[in-house]
Design a protein around this motif. Structure first.
Motif, PDB file in Angstrom:
ATOM      1  N   ASN A 180       0.821  -1.218   0.000  1.00 28.40           N
ATOM      2  CA  ASN A 180       0.000   0.000   0.000  1.00 28.40           C
ATOM      3  C   ASN A 180       0.850   1.261   0.000  1.00 28.40           C
ATOM      4  OD1 ASN A 180      -2.435  -1.408  -0.025  1.00 28.40           O
ATOM      5  ND2 ASN A 180      -2.546  -1.534   2.214  1.00 28.40           N
ATOM      6  N   LEU A 181       1.947   1.261   0.735  1.00 25.59           N
ATOM      7  CA  LEU A 181       2.854   2.419   0.719  1.00 25.59           C
ATOM      8  C   LEU A 181       3.380   2.659  -0.691  1.00 25.59           C
ATOM      9  CD1 LEU A 181       5.005   2.005   3.968  1.00 25.59           C
ATOM     10  CD2 LEU A 181       3.552   3.956   3.400  1.00 25.59           C
ATOM     11  N   THR A 182       3.811   1.589  -1.339  1.00 20.96           N
ATOM     12  CA  THR A 182       4.362   1.716  -2.693  1.00 20.96           C
ATOM     13  C   THR A 182       3.325   2.282  -3.653  1.00 20.96           C
ATOM     14  OG1 THR A 182       5.816  -0.198  -2.287  1.00 20.96           O
ATOM     15  CG2 THR A 182       5.490   0.474  -4.579  1.00 20.96           C
ATOM     16  N   LEU A 183       2.130   1.739  -3.613  1.00 21.15           N
ATOM     17  CA  LEU A 183       1.078   2.199  -4.523  1.00 21.15           C
ATOM     18  C   LEU A 183       0.671   3.639  -4.223  1.00 21.15           C
ATOM     19  CD1 LEU A 183      -1.171  -0.995  -4.542  1.00 21.15           C
ATOM     20  CD2 LEU A 183       0.442  -0.259  -6.314  1.00 21.15           C
ATOM     21  N   ASN A 184       0.513   3.966  -2.949  1.00 16.22           N
ATOM     22  CA  ASN A 184       0.105   5.325  -2.588  1.00 16.22           C
ATOM     23  C   ASN A 184       1.173   6.348  -2.930  1.00 16.22           C
ATOM     24  OD1 ASN A 184      -2.387   4.490  -1.620  1.00 16.22           O
ATOM     25  ND2 ASN A 184      -1.649   4.196   0.477  1.00 16.22           N
ATOM     26  N   PHE A 185       2.418   6.021  -2.678  1.00 10.70           N
ATOM     27  CA  PHE A 185       3.506   6.953  -3.015  1.00 10.70           C
ATOM     28  C   PHE A 185       3.623   7.125  -4.524  1.00 10.70           C
ATOM     29  CE2 PHE A 185       6.413   6.833   0.988  1.00 10.70           C
ATOM     30  CZ  PHE A 185       5.343   7.312   1.743  1.00 10.70           C
ATOM     31  N   TYR A 186       3.396   6.019  -5.266  1.00 16.16           N
ATOM     32  CA  TYR A 186       3.468   6.139  -6.714  1.00 16.16           C
ATOM     33  C   TYR A 186       2.351   7.042  -7.232  1.00 16.16           C
ATOM     34  CZ  TYR A 186       3.896   5.272 -11.617  1.00 16.16           C
ATOM     35  OH  TYR A 186       4.056   5.473 -12.954  1.00 16.16           O
ATOM     36  N   ARG A 187       1.147   6.851  -6.738  1.00 18.86           N
ATOM     37  CA  ARG A 187       0.016   7.657  -7.197  1.00 18.86           C
ATOM     38  C   ARG A 187       0.216   9.135  -6.880  1.00 18.86           C
ATOM     39  NH1 ARG A 187      -3.227   3.041  -4.958  1.00 18.86           N
ATOM     40  NH2 ARG A 187      -3.967   1.852  -6.772  1.00 18.86           N
ATOM     41  N   ARG A 188       0.948   9.449  -5.833  1.00 18.26           N
ATOM     42  CA  ARG A 188       1.238  10.837  -5.480  1.00 18.26           C
ATOM     43  C   ARG A 188       2.469  11.383  -6.221  1.00 18.26           C
ATOM     44  NH1 ARG A 188       0.587  10.384   1.127  1.00 18.26           N
ATOM     45  NH2 ARG A 188      -1.589   9.691   1.132  1.00 18.26           N
ATOM     46  N   ASN A 189       3.030  10.558  -7.103  1.00 21.62           N
ATOM     47  CA  ASN A 189       4.187  10.957  -7.900  1.00 21.62           C
ATOM     48  C   ASN A 189       5.442  11.170  -7.052  1.00 21.62           C
ATOM     49  OD1 ASN A 189       5.259  11.388 -10.472  1.00 21.62           O
ATOM     50  ND2 ASN A 189       5.115  13.621 -10.261  1.00 21.62           N
TER      51      ASN A 189
END
Length: 403
Positions: free
Chosen positions: A94-103
């Motif tokens: 979830n950290l990886t996906l959320n950080f990616y979505r926030r660029n």
């Protein structure tokens, strides 16, 4: 982000800072499908998330800093009195996906201390990559730090989902491992690295996916008495025997409550830089390990001059070389000329006879190159033999360069 997760992130991002081997060069270009997210460009990613809020490109964390091993040089060793934390697989995903979505990031670098067993730890690391790829269609970069003591089939499974795998040799000799990390075995590490290398070769031949960006390792510099010559010879052996993409050199950093058998101070940072330069001589300049060793004094590379210049000063009888006639191999041995500059010189001299000013336009290292080159309007008679030549060519203290 809730307070508990934020605390874990602060601890485990800080704990990962000692691992230098996180660049993503040679990752294949890839874009996510319709329902996925992420991509890779093939360019190197070498930044990492830090707790102070700086914008980053790579989420670099440990799954946990708990560890069964008690390596003397490691801040996360079993006997260390550091704050401990552990992510779940779902939290890392979830950290990886959320950080990616926030660029914030373009990929994930994930390592871990050893918990319960090497197999258990390797399984958790693989589950993170597998979930990102299969459950979420994540096409960004993933680098997994493999556990050499883990079962071979677990490491093979990890290679199906990671862009790059790496196993740290940590220390270059069995004697150093026995002294500073007695629970680790050099033969086991070498066997695991060989296994990964063989699978990468097989996958390329069969045109299937397995750690497509290759594999790498890290060696600690200055925690023991190993010389620079021995470090470079070890790197050359690994490049040749297991097909490593890259060896990273990490200067030893004294740790709180460290063992008395460790050095009280870190090695000069310039030593790490010289080792990287010597490594480039092996990989890009066609130097042999013996030739790199010849650039050292008593097994140690000079701190005031780069290893290529040190080699040239020891072999002045081979210089100067004619910039308009010398082959690529010898131009690559001229101090101040990098591989790109040499290629530009070879291209340019097909159309004109090069003068010194022409060379100056093709390289920023003319000061170091000048005593070792002949050009149409330049012949350094006696200059190469000057007793004070080394002093004249010493780099400023703040300058770091790769030839």
């Amino acid at each position: 982000m809730d307070e508990t997760l934020a605390k874990k992130l602060r601890i485990l991002a800080d704990a990962a800072k000692y691992d230098a081997s996180c660049a993503s060069s040679a990752a294949p270009k890839r874009a996510a499908g319709k329902d996925g997210l992420g991509s890779t460009t093939g360019a190197g990613i070498c930044h990492a998330y830090t707790p102070d809020g700086r914008c980053v490109s790579l989420l670099k964390i440990l799954l946990t800093n708990w560890c069964l091993f008690d390596c003397a040089y490691c801040i996360n060793r079993r006997s260390s009195n550091v704050r401990r934390a552990k992510f779940t697989v779902e939290e890392v995903v979830n950290l990886t996906l959320n950080f990616y979505r926030r660029n914030y990031i373009e990929g994930l670098f994930l390592s871990s201390g050893i918990i319960k067993s090497p197999d258990h730890t390797m399984e958790l690391l693989t589950r993170v990559a597998k979930s990102l790829r299969r459950d979420h269609g994540f096409a960004g970069y993933i680098h997994l730090k493999s556990i050499p003591e883990a079962s071979p089939w677990l490491i093979e499974e990890a290679g199906l989902y990671a862009d790059r795998l790496s196993i740290n040799v940590e220390l270059p000799t069995e004697a150093s491992l026995e002294r500073l990390a007695p629970e680790k075995d050099g033969a086991t590490i070498q066997k695991a690295m060989t296994q990964i290398g063989e699978r990468i070769v097989e996958a390329k031949a069969e045109k299937r996916r397995f750690s497509p960006a290759g594999h790498s390792t890290q060696v600690i510099v200055g925690a023991d008495a190993t010389t620079d010559e021995a470090l470079i010879r070890k790197s050359a052996l690994l490049y040749g025997s297991v097909g490593l993409k890259r060896v990273y050199y990490s200067a030893f950093s004294p740790i709180p409550d460290g063992s008395a058998i460790l050095p009280p101070k870190p090695p000069p940072l310039q030593r790490e830089h010289r080792l990287y330069q010597a490594d480039w001589l092996l990989r890009y300049y066609h130097f042999t390990p013996d030739e790199v060793a010849d650039a050292s004094e008593g097994g140690m590379l000079a701190l005031d001059i780069d290893p290529k210049l040190a080699w040239a000063l020891k072999h002045r009888e081979k210089f100067p070389v004619d910039v308009n006639k010398a082959d690529r191999e010898w131009l690559l041995r001229v101090p101040g000329l990098g591989a790109r500059a040499v290629d530009k010189i070879i291209t340019a001299r097909r159309h004109a006879t090069l003068r010194l000013d022409d060379v100056a336009r093709l390289t920023s290292g003319l000061k170091r190159a000048r005593p070792f080159l002949i050009a149409a309007d330049h012949r350094p008679v006696g200059l190469t033999d000057r007793l004070d030549l080394r002093k004249r060519l010493v780099e400023p203290a703040t300058q770091l360069s790769l030839f």
